[in-house]
Design a protein around this motif. Structure first.
Motif, PDB file in Angstrom:
ATOM      1  N   ASN A  34       0.830  -1.215   0.000  1.00 12.41           N
ATOM      2  CA  ASN A  34       0.000   0.000   0.000  1.00 12.41           C
ATOM      3  C   ASN A  34       0.860   1.260   0.000  1.00 12.41           C
ATOM      4  OD1 ASN A  34      -2.559  -1.082  -0.153  1.00 12.41           O
ATOM      5  ND2 ASN A  34      -2.641  -1.466   2.033  1.00 12.41           N
ATOM      6  N   ARG A  35       1.942   1.262   0.770  1.00 13.65           N
ATOM      7  CA  ARG A  35       2.835   2.426   0.780  1.00 13.65           C
ATOM      8  C   ARG A  35       3.520   2.599  -0.563  1.00 13.65           C
ATOM      9  NH1 ARG A  35       6.929   2.622   5.472  1.00 13.65           N
ATOM     10  NH2 ARG A  35       7.386   4.607   4.483  1.00 13.65           N
ATOM     11  N   HIS A  51      14.625  12.032  -3.396  1.00 13.87           N
ATOM     12  CA  HIS A  51      14.673  11.493  -2.041  1.00 13.87           C
ATOM     13  C   HIS A  51      13.561  10.453  -1.837  1.00 13.87           C
ATOM     14  CE1 HIS A  51      15.770  11.672   2.216  1.00 13.87           C
ATOM     15  NE2 HIS A  51      14.476  11.528   2.465  1.00 13.87           N
ATOM     16  N   THR A  52      12.377  10.754  -2.317  1.00 14.83           N
ATOM     17  CA  THR A  52      11.262   9.812  -2.212  1.00 14.83           C
ATOM     18  C   THR A  52      11.509   8.589  -3.077  1.00 14.83           C
ATOM     19  OG1 THR A  52       9.735  11.605  -1.750  1.00 14.83           O
ATOM     20  CG2 THR A  52       8.772   9.552  -2.524  1.00 14.83           C
ATOM     21  N   LYS A  53      12.154   8.790  -4.212  1.00 16.56           N
ATOM     22  CA  LYS A  53      12.468   7.658  -5.090  1.00 16.56           C
ATOM     23  C   LYS A  53      13.399   6.679  -4.393  1.00 16.56           C
ATOM     24  CE  LYS A  53      13.954   6.554  -9.747  1.00 16.56           C
ATOM     25  NZ  LYS A  53      14.395   7.075 -11.042  1.00 16.56           N
ATOM     26  N   LYS A  54      14.372   7.179  -3.657  1.00 19.44           N
ATOM     27  CA  LYS A  54      15.280   6.315  -2.901  1.00 19.44           C
ATOM     28  C   LYS A  54      14.506   5.540  -1.839  1.00 19.44           C
ATOM     29  CE  LYS A  54      19.328   5.412  -0.503  1.00 19.44           C
ATOM     30  NZ  LYS A  54      18.841   4.309   0.248  1.00 19.44           N
ATOM     31  N   GLY A  55      13.611   6.224  -1.147  1.00 19.34           N
ATOM     32  CA  GLY A  55      12.784   5.550  -0.146  1.00 19.34           C
ATOM     33  C   GLY A  55      11.907   4.480  -0.766  1.00 19.34           C
ATOM     34  N   LEU A  56      11.363   4.752  -1.946  1.00 17.82           N
ATOM     35  CA  LEU A  56      10.541   3.778  -2.653  1.00 17.82           C
ATOM     36  C   LEU A  56      11.358   2.538  -2.997  1.00 17.82           C
ATOM     37  CD1 LEU A  56       7.966   2.925  -4.196  1.00 17.82           C
ATOM     38  CD2 LEU A  56       8.871   4.162  -6.166  1.00 17.82           C
ATOM     39  N   ASP A  58      13.940   1.425  -1.458  1.00 16.49           N
ATOM     40  CA  ASP A  58      14.188   0.707  -0.201  1.00 16.49           C
ATOM     41  C   ASP A  58      12.976  -0.137   0.197  1.00 16.49           C
ATOM     42  OD1 ASP A  58      16.700   1.825  -0.059  1.00 16.49           O
ATOM     43  OD2 ASP A  58      16.129   3.362   1.412  1.00 16.49           O
ATOM     44  N   LEU A  59      11.769   0.429   0.057  1.00 18.41           N
ATOM     45  CA  LEU A  59      10.549  -0.309   0.390  1.00 18.41           C
ATOM     46  C   LEU A  59      10.362  -1.516  -0.535  1.00 18.41           C
ATOM     47  CD1 LEU A  59       8.004   2.575   1.065  1.00 18.41           C
ATOM     48  CD2 LEU A  59       9.124   1.118   2.733  1.00 18.41           C
ATOM     49  N   ILE A  60      10.645  -1.328  -1.813  1.00 18.22           N
ATOM     50  CA  ILE A  60      10.520  -2.429  -2.774  1.00 18.22           C
ATOM     51  C   ILE A  60      11.494  -3.544  -2.415  1.00 18.22           C
ATOM     52  CG2 ILE A  60      10.900  -3.080  -5.182  1.00 18.22           C
ATOM     53  CD1 ILE A  60       9.775  -0.308  -5.927  1.00 18.22           C
ATOM     54  N   SER A  61      12.700  -3.168  -2.046  1.00 16.55           N
ATOM     55  CA  SER A  61      13.708  -4.150  -1.654  1.00 16.55           C
ATOM     56  C   SER A  61      13.277  -4.917  -0.408  1.00 16.55           C
ATOM     57  CB  SER A  61      15.026  -3.422  -1.417  1.00 16.55           C
ATOM     58  OG  SER A  61      15.895  -4.163  -0.660  1.00 16.55           O
TER      59      SER A  61
END
Length: 89
Positions: A34-35, A51-56, A58-61
């Motif tokens: 969901n995130r 910055h948000t792309k990097k966080g995304l 990380d979440l995918i990983s």
């Protein structure tokens, strides 16, 4: 914020193994999905938000690692989660 408290409770209730379950891999994968969906929509509008792309990423990983763990430990549950969330594995 991507998820409201009510939406988060609905997701937990749908994927939980027992009523008070918040930490099982199924629940974690569903919340991460969901995130991820929310952040993808955000990045469609704000293309230069690196910055948000990097966080995304990380979440995918993290979701990928949880899916791998679930696949090794409980394949039937893995198949159910993939089917319910519409992931293409």
């Amino acid at each position: 914020m991507a998820l409201t408290k009510e939406k988060k409770q609905e997701v937990m209730a749908e994927f939980a193994r027992k009523p008070s379950d918040t930490g099982s891999p199924e629940v974690q994968i569903a919340l991460l999905t969901n995130r991820i969906k929310y952040l993808v929509e955000h990045l469609d509008v704000h293309k230069k938000d690196f910055h948000t792309k990097k966080g995304l990423l990380d979440l995918i990983s993290k979701r990928k690692k949880l899916l791998k763990y679930l696949k090794e430990k409980n394949f039937q549950s893995y198949k159910n989660v993939i089917e319910k969330l519409g992931l293409r594995k």
